[in-house]
Design a protein around this motif. Structure first.
Motif, short mmCIF file in Angstrom:
data_model
loop_
_atom_site.label_atom_id
_atom_site.label_comp_id
_atom_site.label_asym_id
_atom_site.label_seq_id
_atom_site.Cartn_x
_atom_site.Cartn_y
_atom_site.Cartn_z
N UNK A 163 0.84 -1.20 0.00
CA UNK A 163 0.00 0.00 0.00
C UNK A 163 0.87 1.25 0.00
N UNK A 164 1.95 1.24 0.78
CA UNK A 164 2.85 2.40 0.81
C UNK A 164 3.56 2.59 -0.52
N UNK A 165 3.99 1.50 -1.14
CA UNK A 165 4.71 1.58 -2.40
C UNK A 165 3.80 2.03 -3.54
N UNK A 166 2.64 1.41 -3.66
CA UNK A 166 1.73 1.70 -4.76
C UNK A 166 0.89 2.94 -4.51
N UNK A 167 0.85 3.43 -3.28
CA UNK A 167 0.03 4.58 -2.89
C UNK A 167 -1.42 4.39 -3.30
N UNK A 168 -1.92 3.20 -3.06
CA UNK A 168 -3.34 2.93 -3.31
C UNK A 168 -3.82 1.95 -2.25
N UNK A 169 -5.03 2.16 -1.82
CA UNK A 169 -5.61 1.32 -0.78
C UNK A 169 -6.61 0.37 -1.42
N UNK A 170 -6.46 -0.93 -1.17
CA UNK A 170 -7.38 -1.89 -1.81
C UNK A 170 -8.83 -1.66 -1.40
N UNK A 171 -9.71 -1.69 -2.39
CA UNK A 171 -11.14 -1.61 -2.11
C UNK A 171 -11.62 -2.94 -1.53
N UNK A 172 -10.97 -4.01 -1.95
CA UNK A 172 -11.32 -5.35 -1.48
C UNK A 172 -10.02 -6.12 -1.28
N UNK A 173 -9.90 -6.77 -0.15
CA UNK A 173 -8.72 -7.58 0.13
C UNK A 173 -9.19 -8.98 0.51
N UNK A 174 -8.69 -9.95 -0.20
CA UNK A 174 -9.05 -11.35 0.08
C UNK A 174 -7.76 -12.14 0.21
N UNK A 175 -7.54 -12.71 1.38
CA UNK A 175 -6.34 -13.52 1.64
C UNK A 175 -6.78 -14.94 1.91
N UNK A 176 -6.26 -15.87 1.12
CA UNK A 176 -6.55 -17.29 1.31
C UNK A 176 -5.23 -17.97 1.68
N UNK A 177 -5.24 -18.65 2.80
CA UNK A 177 -4.05 -19.38 3.26
C UNK A 177 -4.34 -20.88 3.19
N UNK A 178 -3.45 -21.60 2.53
CA UNK A 178 -3.59 -23.06 2.39
C UNK A 178 -2.33 -23.71 2.92
N UNK A 179 -2.48 -24.88 3.49
CA UNK A 179 -1.33 -25.66 3.94
C UNK A 179 -0.89 -26.54 2.79
N UNK A 180 0.37 -26.41 2.40
CA UNK A 180 0.92 -27.20 1.30
C UNK A 180 1.32 -28.57 1.83
N UNK A 181 0.37 -29.49 1.80
CA UNK A 181 0.58 -30.83 2.38
C UNK A 181 1.47 -31.69 1.51
N UNK A 182 1.69 -31.31 0.27
CA UNK A 182 2.49 -32.13 -0.64
C UNK A 182 3.96 -32.16 -0.28
N UNK A 183 4.47 -31.15 0.37
CA UNK A 183 5.89 -31.07 0.72
C UNK A 183 6.06 -30.96 2.22
N UNK A 184 5.82 -31.99 2.96
CA UNK A 184 5.91 -31.95 4.43
C UNK A 184 7.32 -31.98 4.91
#
Length: 184
Positions: A163-184
């Motif tokens: 946000x500081x670099x681009x000087x724009x604030x997201x109207x919508x922010x969606x963060x999806x976190x997944x556990x990468x089970x393939x590489x334990x």
């Protein structure tokens, strides 16, 4: 070319094609004055030239049709992807001019910032919408079996730096976190 100019250009092309099709249809149906529905639309000189060019005339017509189809497909794909750099560039006016930031460079930088933490295996960032209030979609894949304490702060810090670099604030922010089970 701007979006408005692009729309005007393709509106004119579409209207010309519709008008041409309407004239040919009216000629074929005998609706135009002096038109005969049984008459051949091509003149005798053109028909004679077509017969003299055989078999190369048919091949040339096929190549011209193929080129028209490929160029039409190319134009359609360009339309679906976006016109020029207008949608993929953030522009910020300043006192001494304008700063242009490529959205692809910003998303790659945010992905690198996110994957700077060894607990995040991969990050995918998509930036859409208005350049000044974009929609920001993040997908992070966390290494299986690692401790997640402090991970939220790392992601929040990366978003703040974006946000500081681009000087724009997201109207919508969606963060999806997944556990990468393939590489334990």
């Amino acid at each position: 070319m701007t979006n408005a100019a692009h729309r005007v250009l393709w509106t004119v092309v579409a209207l010309l094609l519709v008008a041409l099709g309407g004239v040919v249809l009216a000629l074929n149906l005998g609706r135009l004055p002096g038109g005969d529905p049984g008459a051949v639309l091509l003149g005798t000189g053109l028909r004679r030239s077509w017969r003299l060019a055989a078999p190369w005339g048919a091949l040339a017509a096929a190549v011209a049709g193929l080129l028209a189809a490929v160029s039409g497909l190319w134009l359609l794909l360009r339309e679906l992807r976006g016109i020029g750099e207008d949608r993929r560039t953030l522009v910020h006016p300043g006192r001494r001019g304008r700063t242009r930031l490529a959205a692809a460079a910003l998303t790659r930088a945010l992905e690198r910032d996110l994957t700077g933490d060894p607990r995040i295996r991969r990050a995918r960032v998509v930036l859409t919408g208005d350049p000044h209030r974009p929609d920001l979609w993040l997908r992070v894949e966390i290494v299986a079996g690692t401790r997640t304490a402090g991970l939220r702060e790392h992601v929040s810090g990366a978003i703040r730096r974006y946000v500081d670099t681009a000087d724009c604030h997201p109207a919508h922010l969606d963060v999806t976190a997944l556990v990468d089970a393939g590489q334990a």
